[in-house]
Scaffold this active site. Structure first.
Site, short mmCIF file in Angstrom:
data_model
loop_
_atom_site.label_atom_id
_atom_site.label_comp_id
_atom_site.label_asym_id
_atom_site.label_seq_id
_atom_site.Cartn_x
_atom_site.Cartn_y
_atom_site.Cartn_z
CE LYS A 96 -22.63 19.80 78.68
NZ LYS A 96 -23.33 20.33 79.82
CB SER A 134 -20.78 18.38 82.83
OG SER A 134 -21.26 17.40 83.36
CE LYS A 153 -22.78 14.94 80.52
NZ LYS A 153 -22.66 14.83 81.42
CB SER A 163 -25.17 17.78 81.55
OG SER A 163 -24.08 18.41 81.79
#
Length: 336
Positions: free
Chosen positions: A274, A93, A96, A153
């Site tokens: 993140k 992720s 992202k 997420s």
């Protein structure tokens, strides 16, 4: 018995007494010099130890248990630590972050607005992994999806955003890779979908971009995070949030970043960025923290468990801030 008076104690003559006094003085001086020499040696040894500690703090990084890692200064881009930083690996992720950037680009350009409603497709509603739990034909604002993408997420939010901005995830992926080139990411980084999921997980969905897997280098992940932090500083107001209420679902989504204040691995100055996990990627984390006017960005990829990614990040951040603090104090002392 002889009288004591017959054997009076002999008093040394004046020259002899002088020689004895001189010898005593010399002996005391010799002992004093030896004492000073020992003290000087101890002081020198202490200074050497301090110098070794100083060099170790600045030049010897801690061992990092990850497949790859990097630490950079956010303002200058200077690399403070790198290990296999140019090795392309599945980022899960963390990819992202590019989805975030395309949303920010779309809103800044005026093509889209935060309060516009986004319809949810079957693919978005059923995509596996972390999710809000949306249903087909529901509607959420672009801001809600954007914040769920960052804080929790959410894969369903990533897909819904991609389809809304570009009409399909495949076209969105084309924009992701074009934008990556524009901001200077390397050819080793390739975006394959909006969520960072493995292609095998997306095969059941005809609408999905499932032709390949996303790969990124730790260096490119750090560069992307740096771009976001420097070009969109307001983003830190979202990345620093611990909870996101979702009125439609009557629930609250909790952050995946356990280094934020109040979380189990809370780290002073951390305000994002993140996380990522898939079986193929392992546990990954791109993090940022600011202290004393210095903002650092770290990336660890392929750590062994959920906790380790934060422990390794702490090592990198401590090393970086110690180094910055020592150098700043040294420069201040020299030019005071």
């Amino acid at each position: 018995m002889e009288s004591i008076s017959k054997h009076p104690r002999q008093v040394p003559s004046s020259p002899e007494r002088s020689r004895q006094q001189t010898g005593t003085i010399r002996s005391k001086r010799t002992k004093h010099r030896k004492g000073r020499a020992r003290l000087s040696l101890l002081l020198l040894l202490f200074l050497v130890i301090l110098l070794v500690v100083f060099i170790a703090k600045i030049f010897i990084p801690p061992p990092i248990k990850a497949s790859s890692a990097i630490l950079i200064h956010a303002d200058t881009g200077r690399v403070l630590y790198a290990m296999h930083a140019d090795l392309p690996l599945p980022p899960a992720s963390m990819s992202k972050m590019m989805t975030e950037l395309l949303v920010l680009d779309a809103v800044r350009s005026g093509q889209h607005a935060w309060d516009e409603n986004v319809p949810i497709s079957r693919y978005a509603a059923e995509v596996p992994g972390s999710a809000i739990g949306m249903h087909e034909d529901e509607h959420y604002t672009l801001r809600q999806l954007f914040e769920a993408l960052i804080i929790y997420s959410a894969n369903d939010a990533a897909v819904a955003i991609a389809e809304h901005l570009s009409g399909s995830e495949a076209r969105f992926v084309e924009t992701m890779n074009a934008r990556a080139k524009e901001i200077g990411l390397s050819d080793r980084t390739i975006f394959a979908n909006a969520s960072g999921l493995p292609a095998a997980d997306l095969v059941p969905f005809a609408e999905a971009a499932s032709e390949g897997d996303t790969v990124m280098t730790a260096r490119d992940s750090a560069m992307l995070a740096r771009w976001l932090v420097n070009k969109h500083p307001d983003l830190l107001e979202v990345t620093s949030q611990r909870d996101l209420p979702v009125p439609q679902k009557k629930l609250s989504l909790h952050t995946t970043n356990l280094m934020l204040p109040g979380e189990p691995y809370s780290y002073e100055g951390n305000d994002g960025f993140k996380t990522g996990y898939t079986r193929s990627a392992g546990y990954c984390f791109t993090g940022t923290a600011s202290r004393g006017g210095n903002r650092l960005i770290s990336v660890v990829m392929g750590t062994g468990d959920a906790d380790q990614r934060f422990k390794e990040t702490r090592k990198l951040m401590d090393y970086g801030f110690d180094r910055q603090g020592i150098l700043s104090n040294l420069v201040a002392a020299l030019f005071k």
